[in-house]
Design an enzyme around this catalytic site. Structure first.
Site, mmCIF file in Angstrom:
data_model
loop_
_atom_site.group_PDB
_atom_site.id
_atom_site.type_symbol
_atom_site.label_atom_id
_atom_site.label_comp_id
_atom_site.label_asym_id
_atom_site.label_seq_id
_atom_site.Cartn_x
_atom_site.Cartn_y
_atom_site.Cartn_z
ATOM 1 N N GLU A 168 0.804 -1.174 0.025
ATOM 2 C CA GLU A 168 -0.108 -0.085 0.064
ATOM 3 C C GLU A 168 0.801 1.204 0.029
ATOM 4 O O GLU A 168 0.705 2.204 0.604
ATOM 5 C CB GLU A 168 -0.970 -0.004 1.171
ATOM 6 N N GLU A 194 -6.795 -7.656 -1.160
ATOM 7 C CA GLU A 194 -7.399 -7.552 0.272
ATOM 8 C C GLU A 194 -8.765 -7.183 0.014
ATOM 9 O O GLU A 194 -9.191 -6.062 -0.125
ATOM 10 C CB GLU A 194 -6.624 -6.637 1.129
#
Length: 832
Positions: free
Chosen positions: A183, A252
């Protein structure tokens, strides 16, 4: 000699015949999917983090994931668990990564290894070891030599270990994908050119390790080739990779959300989770990973945040204790079955997209021998009847129907066929306690004195949650407050996360921050006397931050100012005077949490509401196999150890704020939408792994900071209380499609192993109302609804059984109670 040559030739030929074949496995990708050994695959994955459960739990968790239709197990690699000090590595116990991956392989599943090594994950310091913060010249996650050297070294260490153990798919192992960084996109945007340079370096470094499997970067829109950029979020159907030759991957898919101390408990409806996944697959997605599939427990001081709870349950399909969360696990299992039926068509070509209404559409995939269709109604309020291929289909709001032959609906995301399970925490007994209270006037040998205030993390290096700040204040006899009784105010400003203030050895007050705002200001009356006064501030960390920019700049502890107001002189700033510091509590130095260390002090009778008190007791392991927990609801805040191992932090006194109400699966989900526990403890129960127990004489230690009531602590076991099902009479079923036959759907009910259904609490075939635990009869009700479950002699009799099945058909319940009306069966059975 000739005979010898002949024999040697024969041996060589036999060796050639019988030697095992060389591994020829390969993992690549194209625009459609990951390709394993030449075959495009639709892959269903789930996150299980090995340190958040015990090695004894791993085989069962992995098997339940496989039974739930998963192909892949995904995990992060936790740097601070594996390298607690520079160059000193640990891969034992809960951190035995190799053992975990070999169990994944043994179960016949693949693995996705997210090396990071930054992981976020609501894990302490985002997975970074704290010592990394103090490497000279370091700047985290940017184009910085010291950081890149440390990151590269650890990444290479993990990859080399995986290769040495033969764990990559190209070696015959389970690992088909790896991840570098995590991320980073938002951080790169903040960091500018240095961030961009770091991204390119990280990708090149990872690819250069030659793992033989693809690398991914999540939330990284500019991931350099050949690294695949992937999506994280509640929904990812909108996502597209940055190159046409890369597959659409969702690393995710958030099954719920984490809980923070002081926050309510988030839950994500199974129907919405299934809708999000079906939409992603419908729109060309080929890899989806549930984050989390089993969340587990933040044992010890591994929780990050700060203020992340010890439970990392995450509303995952397998709960914190390793039990199935129903209907989420079962509903997603049924979804996976439907998706797999469509796999040949999904990986073969591009979809044909047709509008079926204002908020309805179809996606049709075809191969040479198959056709699969996804019919979506993304209206969040209304049912829709659509016409597709000349046939009518009823679509509930916010749902997707899956037709693996472009004709027959086998699954709809809003129609749940799996049972719903309600759980109970059953009281097993309390404890008899002995107590030892910390002497706040006593200092350890490891104290030091310094002018001014120090930053906590740079002092403790996170070896303890606790740092004492102690100073002395002289009060003149002529102070006005000594006559009036209007005591001065002490104000303490802290970077976080909590403080307990002691004046002359007595607890004066407590203050703490929150998940959203960890900084705090303590302000309270200071009961001082004439002469010298001792002010002791116990600064407490509650997990280190796990997300943000430039970890090297983050601070904790009392940074000031610390002031007294209401004196004759007005305000007195204590910040720059001499302070004495002590790392940790005296009981920590003595290792009171261990059986050996506990003999270093005299223990007395336990009392209530006593701050900074250690409690100890012994207990025998409860019989049975059900998961165990401690009910800590009468306590304040502290830590727990069993047989020397830390269960984690507890904080039931921090009540959950927020707005809890009804939860509707329809419409866009976020972490604030479906909340529970408002006004109650954010976390009441704390998981006790059975593998940590011995048959008799288990040693339990509780450290209480605030002052709770230990007589209220109890052991409980977690088990099924009741099972429910709610199935429509024309609900699509997988079995009917496989047999190409028309048949009635069935209700399936199952208690836990060792349990049986003791009674039917509710049953109604017709138009029942409500939800599991609060069903009621509607205007239409078959009066023989209970007979199918209770009447002796019936094949489908459920009472007294561990599991049973009942057809959802009018004849089973004595006839059609309301012809022309769409009916359903709702039932709840008690498990004992």
């Amino acid at each position: 000699m000739a005979l010898k040559l002949v024999l040697m030739l024969m041996v060589a030929l036999l060796a050639a015949v019988w030697s095992p074949p060389a591994v020829t496995a390969s993992v690549t990708y194209d625009h459609k999917s990951v390709i394993i050994n030449g075959q495009r695959r639709i892959l269903i994955s789930g996150s299980i983090h090995y340190p958040r459960s015990t090695p004894e739990m791993w085989p069962d968790l992995i098997q339940k994931a496989k039974d739930g239709g998963l192909d892949v197990i995904q995990t992060y690699v936790f740097w601070n668990g594996h390298e607690p000090s520079p160059g000193q590595y640990y891969f034992g116990g809960r951190y035995d990564l190799v053992r975990f991956l070999k169990l994944v392989k043994q179960a016949g599943l693949y693995a996705h290894l997210r090396i990071g090594p930054y992981v976020c994950a609501e894990w302490n310091f985002g997975g970074f070891p704290v010592w990394l913060k103090y490497v000279p010249g370091i700047h985290f996650r940017t184009d910085n030599g010291p950081f890149k050297a440390a990151m590269g070294k650890f990444t290479e260490k993990i990859v080399s270990m995986m290769k040495a153990e033969g764990l990559y798919e190209t070696q015959g192992g389970p690992i088909i994908l790896s991840q570098i960084e995590n991320e980073y996109g938002p951080v790169e945007y903040y960091d500018g050119a240095a961030g961009k340079s770091y991204t390119n370096w990280a990708a090149k470094m990872a690819v250069g390790l030659n793992t033989g499997v693809p690398w991914v970067m999540c939330k990284q829109d500019d991931a350099p080739d050949p690294v695949i950029n992937t999506c994280n979020g509640f929904y990812c159907d909108y996502f597209s990779p940055n190159k046409d030759n890369k597959p659409k991957m969702w690393t995710e898919a958030w099954t719920g959300w984490f809980t923070g101390f002081g926050g309510a408990v988030p839950q994500r409806p199974a129907e919405d989770m299934a809708f999000a996944v079906a939409r992603f697959i419908q729109k060309g997605g080929s890899f989806i990973n549930y984050y989390m599939y089993h969340g587990g427990t933040n044992f010890g001081r591994t929780a990050g945040g700060p203020f992340i709870s010890t439970s990392y349950d995450y509303d995952a399909p397998i709960d914190e204790y390793g039990l199935l969360r129903q209907p989420k696990w079962g509903h997603l299992r049924d979804l996976h079955k439907a998706i797999k039926l469509c796999e040949p068509a999904l990986v073969s070509g591009e979809p044909t997209i047709t509008s079926l209404g204002q908020n309805q559409e179809s996606y049709v995939y075809r191969s040479k021998s198959s056709c699969a269709a996804f019919l979506a109604n993304f209206n969040s309020r209304y049912y829709a009847t659509v016409t597709f291929n000349g046939m009518h289909y009823n679509l509930p709001p916010w749902s997707v129907s899956i037709l693996p032959d472009c004709k027959t609906t086998v699954f709809n995301t809003a129609r749940v066929g799996a049972q719903t399970t309600t759980m109970k925490m059953q009281y097993l007994g309390g404890f008899s306690w002995k107590a030892y209270t910390e002497d706040t006037d006593a200092l350890n040998d490891n104290t030091f004195t310094k002018d001014g205030l120090v930053e906590q993390l740079s002092t403790t290096w996170d070896r303890s949650d606790y740092l004492w700040y102690t100073t002395y204040v002289d009060i003149a006899k002529n102070e006005e407050f000594l006559k009036t009784g209007k005591y001065p105010y002490l104000t303490v400003m802290s970077a976080g996360h909590a403080v307990h203030v002691f004046i002359n050895g007595q607890l004066s007050g407590t203050a703490y921050g929150s998940l959203d705002n960890p900084k705090l200001t303590y302000s309270g009356s200071a009961k001082l006397w004439a002469g010298s006064n001792k002010i002791s501030i116990l600064s407490v960390s509650v997990g280190l931050p796990n997300v943000g920019n430039h970890f090297e700049t983050w601070n904790t502890g009392v940074l000031g100012p610390v002031t007294l107001t209401g004196l004759n002189e007005g305000k007195r700033d204590l910040s720059l005077q001499k302070w004495t510091y002590q790392i940790g509590l005296h009981g920590e130095t003595l290792s009171l949490h261990s059986l050996t260390g506990s003999s270093n002090v005299e223990w007395g009778e336990a009392s209530q509401k006593q701050p900074l008190t250690w409690y100890k007791t012994f207990f025998n392991a409860p019989p049975g196999n059900e998961p165990l927990a401690l009910d800590m609801n009468t306590m304040g805040k502290g830590q727990i150890w069993i047989n020397g191992q830390s269960i984690g932090r507890y904080w039931p006194a921090y009540k959950a704020s927020g707005s809890c109400g009804s939860c509707d699966y329809r419409g866009t989900y976020n972490e604030k939408k479906c909340l529970s526990n408002c006004g109650e403890a954010s976390q009441r129960w704390y998981h006790v792994p059975r593998s940590w127990l011995i048959p008799t004489g288990n040693f339990l230690v509780v450290l209480e900071e605030w002052g709770g009531d230990p007589t209220g602590i109890s052991m409980v076991k977690r088990s099924v209380a009741s099972v429910c099902a709610e199935v429509e009479e024309l609900q699509p079923t997988m079995d009917n499609w496989r047999t190409k036959a028309y048949g009635r759907p069935k209700v399936h009910l199952s208690c836990d192993p060792g349990q049986k259904m003791s009674k039917i609490k509710f049953a109604s075939f017709g138009t029942p109302q409500g939800t599991c635990g609060s069903f009621s009869e509607g205007s239409c009700h078959a009066h023989k609804s209970y007979d199918a479950f209770e009447q002796e002699g019936l094949m489908q009799n459920c009472v007294g059984q561990e599991f049973c099945s009942v057809n959802v058909a009018p004849e089973v319940f004595g006839g059609d109670p309301c012809p022309g009306t769409m009916k359903k069966l709702a039932v709840e059975a008690i498990c004992e």
